[in-house]
Design a protein around this motif. Structure first.
Motif, PDB file in Angstrom:
ATOM      1  N   ALA A  85      37.285 -23.426  95.201  1.00 46.04           N
ATOM      2  CA  ALA A  85      37.117 -22.022  95.579  1.00 46.04           C
ATOM      3  C   ALA A  85      38.415 -21.510  96.162  1.00 46.04           C
ATOM      4  O   ALA A  85      39.096 -22.228  96.888  1.00 46.04           O
ATOM      5  CB  ALA A  85      35.994 -21.890  96.602  1.00 46.04           C
ATOM      6  N   VAL A  86      38.762 -20.274  95.825  1.00 49.96           N
ATOM      7  CA  VAL A  86      39.968 -19.668  96.376  1.00 49.96           C
ATOM      8  C   VAL A  86      39.653 -18.224  96.778  1.00 49.96           C
ATOM      9  O   VAL A  86      38.634 -17.663  96.371  1.00 49.96           O
ATOM     10  CB  VAL A  86      41.131 -19.661  95.346  1.00 49.96           C
ATOM     11  N   ALA A  87      40.523 -17.655  97.574  1.00 52.04           N
ATOM     12  CA  ALA A  87      40.365 -16.258  97.974  1.00 52.04           C
ATOM     13  C   ALA A  87      41.068 -15.364  96.961  1.00 52.04           C
ATOM     14  O   ALA A  87      42.099 -15.743  96.405  1.00 52.04           O
ATOM     15  CB  ALA A  87      40.949 -16.040  99.362  1.00 52.04           C
ATOM     16  N   ALA A  88      40.490 -14.200  96.700  1.00 49.70           N
ATOM     17  CA  ALA A  88      41.072 -13.276  95.735  1.00 49.70           C
ATOM     18  C   ALA A  88      42.389 -12.724  96.241  1.00 49.70           C
ATOM     19  O   ALA A  88      42.487 -12.299  97.398  1.00 49.70           O
ATOM     20  CB  ALA A  88      40.098 -12.139  95.454  1.00 49.70           C
ATOM     21  N   GLY A  89      43.394 -12.734  95.401  1.00 48.02           N
ATOM     22  CA  GLY A  89      44.668 -12.113  95.733  1.00 48.02           C
ATOM     23  C   GLY A  89      44.639 -10.641  95.377  1.00 48.02           C
ATOM     24  O   GLY A  89      43.609 -10.111  94.948  1.00 48.02           O
ATOM     25  N   ARG A 118      39.559 -17.776  87.017  1.00 51.58           N
ATOM     26  CA  ARG A 118      38.953 -17.416  88.305  1.00 51.58           C
ATOM     27  C   ARG A 118      37.792 -16.468  88.098  1.00 51.58           C
ATOM     28  O   ARG A 118      37.963 -15.354  87.604  1.00 51.58           O
ATOM     29  CB  ARG A 118      40.007 -16.794  89.229  1.00 51.58           C
ATOM     30  N   TYR A 119      36.618 -16.900  88.504  1.00 51.10           N
ATOM     31  CA  TYR A 119      35.395 -16.137  88.303  1.00 51.10           C
ATOM     32  C   TYR A 119      35.010 -15.413  89.584  1.00 51.10           C
ATOM     33  O   TYR A 119      35.129 -15.966  90.678  1.00 51.10           O
ATOM     34  CB  TYR A 119      34.237 -17.069  87.935  1.00 51.10           C
ATOM     35  N   ARG A 120      34.510 -14.201  89.428  1.00 48.46           N
ATOM     36  CA  ARG A 120      33.959 -13.505  90.586  1.00 48.46           C
ATOM     37  C   ARG A 120      32.783 -14.308  91.108  1.00 48.46           C
ATOM     38  O   ARG A 120      31.938 -14.764  90.322  1.00 48.46           O
ATOM     39  CB  ARG A 120      33.487 -12.107  90.164  1.00 48.46           C
ATOM     40  N   ALA A 121      32.710 -14.488  92.421  1.00 52.50           N
ATOM     41  CA  ALA A 121      31.623 -15.277  93.003  1.00 52.50           C
ATOM     42  C   ALA A 121      30.285 -14.654  92.625  1.00 52.50           C
ATOM     43  O   ALA A 121      30.133 -13.442  92.590  1.00 52.50           O
ATOM     44  CB  ALA A 121      31.761 -15.338  94.520  1.00 52.50           C
ATOM     45  N   VAL A 157      34.370 -10.233  85.123  1.00 56.96           N
ATOM     46  CA  VAL A 157      33.905 -11.443  85.801  1.00 56.96           C
ATOM     47  C   VAL A 157      34.963 -12.533  85.882  1.00 56.96           C
ATOM     48  O   VAL A 157      34.813 -13.467  86.652  1.00 56.96           O
ATOM     49  CB  VAL A 157      32.669 -12.046  85.104  1.00 56.96           C
ATOM     50  N   LEU A 158      36.013 -12.424  85.099  1.00 55.73           N
ATOM     51  CA  LEU A 158      36.901 -13.578  84.971  1.00 55.73           C
ATOM     52  C   LEU A 158      38.344 -13.185  84.714  1.00 55.73           C
ATOM     53  O   LEU A 158      38.633 -12.372  83.840  1.00 55.73           O
ATOM     54  CB  LEU A 158      36.398 -14.450  83.803  1.00 55.73           C
ATOM     55  N   LEU A 172      39.142  -7.595  89.212  1.00 59.45           N
ATOM     56  CA  LEU A 172      37.719  -7.961  89.260  1.00 59.45           C
ATOM     57  C   LEU A 172      36.909  -6.980  90.101  1.00 59.45           C
ATOM     58  O   LEU A 172      35.689  -7.133  90.231  1.00 59.45           O
ATOM     59  CB  LEU A 172      37.557  -9.375  89.830  1.00 59.45           C
ATOM     60  N   ALA A 173      37.577  -5.988  90.688  1.00 56.36           N
ATOM     61  CA  ALA A 173      36.883  -4.989  91.504  1.00 56.36           C
ATOM     62  C   ALA A 173      36.145  -5.627  92.677  1.00 56.36           C
ATOM     63  O   ALA A 173      34.973  -5.369  92.926  1.00 56.36           O
ATOM     64  CB  ALA A 173      35.914  -4.164  90.643  1.00 56.36           C
TER      65      ALA A 173
END
Lengths: 249, 249
Positions: B181-185, B221-224, B135-136, B192-193
DNA sequence: CAGTGGTCTAGACCACCAA
DNA sequence: TGGTGGTCTAGACCACTGG
């Protein structure tokens, strides 16, 4: 007439922000402050406790109080007001009301707004822009008892909360905020000019009167990169588990 | 031995959480509480002020104090501790350290941690899981003066802050949080799958000692959809404009 | 109107810090 | 060791709430 301790706090705050007490320096002792203001030590302690709660000063038993920050935070504890906030930062706020209609409160809304389930509320969808760039989609729901006051406002009114404060003489404050990240849906992608599925910062907020009566419950979605929420700890940020609908569990 | 007002606050808190004073009901008057505990009114006021700062009770001049909430918020004002937080919610925390190395502080980090630019800090990347689900992603930087204490810890140590509190006898508190909020790199998506570009909730936080000395600066950074941040207004949430790097402007 | 919380005073003792 | 903040007491007056 503000209370005595608020006057003392205000004077110290100005001195800190004005550089009289730079970051890292020490405040005068409580005894010295009490003497200077001809006040009891307890009153001075109320004043510095206020500054400590704002994060301006820190303390350790036995040592003098230390100045932690020398700059003012924007919009201290004030109710959220997009137009005023943008103005204070030197930007031009704009926007339009996309939709506005009466409907019955959902179960969640009824709880948040402390009204009866099924009672009629006012639902409003608006797009907010900053210097012409769309940054925020706002879905607000107003409690039944303020609906008449809200409906007489111009649809182009920039600040509902501000206008209510003037016309109805109400004082507001914020209650709770729930902050998370969501993916942009079709409508949001179109309004904010981003791709569907791109990240949005969501803040759900409850505005109440000073007495704690809920007025507005809103779901605000910001384009990623446009704003950052800042908080200090006392008053805290509490991570909580989210359920499938993004609400707390 | 806790202070007298803390004992009184604890007793009242338990009574509220235990249902003796349901939400919406009134607390006994300060005079009554003072008599019951054979304490001065000032001491009782310190106790209820503590509860008020936790959002449990509210007050209006002239009227009895009202119970606002009947459930405990997780980890009130305590420093962030993933393992303890998960445990308190009845979930199993896990994770692994992906990387850990010394390097020179960047300009931003030097400012945040109040160390000299270029001073050596400890950088750490870890993945956190909840019940086995990632998750993080946590990117923490520790100030030079705690690096020795951190480096002797087991790499698998679940709570750096907790361990430091025990071994070094340090008390911590949180300073500031910046939430957006940011976009996953690529790396985050893999860890985080989730798909690259999908929304993440980012919280950058500063942990300090009780005296205000910075210890750790972290980008989490947490998964939404996995967590929601909740805050109450006094202590407030301040939206600020973000620059291109997501930092404040 | 009586009761309540908000503010303020003027003392006191203690634990802790720095010199 | 003297100064400092943290805690506590025992009063007081006021503004506001509620019945």
């Amino acid at each position: 007439m503000p209370a005595r301790y608020e006057q003392i706090a205000a004077e110290l705050r100005e001195a800190i922000l004005g550089g009289t007490y730079p970051v890292g320096s020490h405040l005068p002792s409580e005894a010295a402050l009490a003497a200077r203001h001809s006040a009891a030590r307890g009153t001075v302690r109320q004043a510095v406790a206020l500054l400590a709660s704002e994060g301006l000063v820190g303390s350790r038993q036995g040592a003098r109080r230390v100045v932690l920050r020398g700059e003012r935070d924007q919009l201290f504890g004030e109710p959220y007001d997009f137009a005023r906030w943008a103005g204070a930062l030197g930007h031009r706020a704009g926007g339009e009301v996309i939709g506005r209609r009466r409907r019955k409160a959902s179960a969640t809304e009824a709880v948040r707004l402390a009204v009866c389930a099924g009672e009629e509320v006012l639902s409003m969808l608006r797009l907010r822009t900053l210097d012409g760039v769309p940054v925020l989609v706002e879905r607000a729901v107003y409690a039944s008892w303020v609906v008449p006051a809200v409906e007489v406002l111009e649809p182009g009114c920039e600040s509902v909360v501000g206008a209510l404060g003037e016309t109805a003489g109400l004082a507001f404050r914020h209650g709770e905020h729930l902050i998370d990240a969501v993916a942009a849906g079709v409508q949001e992608a179109r309004l904010l000019a981003v791709r569907r599925g791109s990240p949005l910062l969501r803040r759900r907020r409850l505005t109440s009167t000073a007495e704690g009566r809920p007025v507005e419950w809103s779901d605000d979605r910001y384009r990623a990169g446009s704003v950052v929420f800042a908080t200090r700890s006392p008053g805290g940020v509490n991570p909580s588990l989210a359920g499938q609908d993004g609400d707390l569990r």
